[in-house]
Scaffold this motif. Structure first.
Motif, mmCIF file in Angstrom:
data_model
loop_
_atom_site.group_PDB
_atom_site.id
_atom_site.type_symbol
_atom_site.label_atom_id
_atom_site.label_comp_id
_atom_site.label_asym_id
_atom_site.label_seq_id
_atom_site.Cartn_x
_atom_site.Cartn_y
_atom_site.Cartn_z
ATOM 1 N N GLY A 88 -8.104 -6.946 7.054
ATOM 2 C CA GLY A 88 -8.305 -6.053 5.918
ATOM 3 C C GLY A 88 -8.386 -4.584 6.265
ATOM 4 N N LYS A 89 -7.997 -4.228 7.457
ATOM 5 C CA LYS A 89 -8.050 -2.840 7.902
ATOM 6 C C LYS A 89 -7.054 -1.987 7.110
ATOM 7 N N ALA A 90 -7.490 -0.816 6.669
ATOM 8 C CA ALA A 90 -6.598 0.118 5.977
ATOM 9 C C ALA A 90 -5.610 0.688 6.988
ATOM 10 N N THR A 91 -4.336 0.633 6.649
ATOM 11 C CA THR A 91 -3.293 1.057 7.587
ATOM 12 C C THR A 91 -2.440 2.212 7.075
ATOM 13 N N ALA A 92 -2.290 2.317 5.761
ATOM 14 C CA ALA A 92 -1.363 3.305 5.208
ATOM 15 C C ALA A 92 -1.689 3.595 3.754
ATOM 16 N N ILE A 93 -1.137 4.686 3.278
ATOM 17 C CA ILE A 93 -1.227 5.054 1.862
ATOM 18 C C ILE A 93 0.180 5.387 1.393
ATOM 19 N N GLY A 94 0.547 4.834 0.262
ATOM 20 C CA GLY A 94 1.793 5.205 -0.399
ATOM 21 C C GLY A 94 1.443 6.011 -1.635
ATOM 22 N N VAL A 95 1.937 7.232 -1.713
ATOM 23 C CA VAL A 95 1.688 8.095 -2.860
ATOM 24 C C VAL A 95 2.878 8.000 -3.802
ATOM 25 N N ALA A 96 2.601 8.009 -5.088
ATOM 26 C CA ALA A 96 3.673 7.982 -6.081
ATOM 27 C C ALA A 96 4.583 9.195 -5.892
ATOM 28 N N PRO A 97 5.871 9.059 -6.156
ATOM 29 C CA PRO A 97 6.759 10.223 -6.106
ATOM 30 C C PRO A 97 6.298 11.258 -7.135
ATOM 31 N N LEU A 98 6.016 12.454 -6.650
ATOM 32 C CA LEU A 98 5.493 13.529 -7.497
ATOM 33 C C LEU A 98 6.030 14.868 -7.007
ATOM 34 N N PRO A 99 5.960 15.887 -7.846
ATOM 35 C CA PRO A 99 6.334 17.214 -7.369
ATOM 36 C C PRO A 99 5.465 17.600 -6.170
ATOM 37 N N ARG A 100 6.075 18.200 -5.193
ATOM 38 C CA ARG A 100 5.362 18.576 -3.961
ATOM 39 C C ARG A 100 4.114 19.392 -4.278
#
Length: 114
Positions: A88-100
């Motif tokens: 269950g270790k946190a490995t990554a984050i995916g952010v929604a496509p958004l304006p920079r």
């Protein structure tokens, strides 16, 4: 111009697990970040464009969780990935496509993954 991009934040701890694990977690983060916003205008525009992704690094799991909390506090859609094969270790984050410009105030201090 304010390009629409997708940020992926990966824990540097993954580097010790090999390139395959790193690539898999980046792929998981990219898909998760897109799926949480697939019906939004920015995600549709991103998918119809260049699919620009920016890979950033967090030092470890604690730093990754802190970034997730900052994104949540700013109201930025994202998905924190927790790998079942790593207890269950946190490995990554995916952010929604958004304006920079929407995401840069939160993520601008993180280094590129190298």
């Amino acid at each position: 111009m304010d390009p629409i991009v997708q940020y992926l934040i990966l824990s540097r701890e993954l580097l010790a697990l090999g390139h395959g694990v790193l690539a898999a977690q980046a792929a998981h983060a990219a898909v998760a970040g897109y799926l949480i916003a697939a019906n939004s205008d920015s995600a549709r525009a991103w998918a119809g464009g260049t699919f620009t992704k920016i890979l950033l690094a967090a030092d470890d799991e604690a730093a990754l969780r802190a970034v997730s909390a900052q994104l949540a506090s700013a109201g930025i859609a994202h998905k924190l990935l927790e790998e079942s094969r790593l207890q269950g270790k946190a490995t990554a984050i995916g952010v929604a496509p958004l304006p920079r410009s929407t995401v840069a105030p939160v993520l601008g201090r993180l280094p590129l993954l190298r």
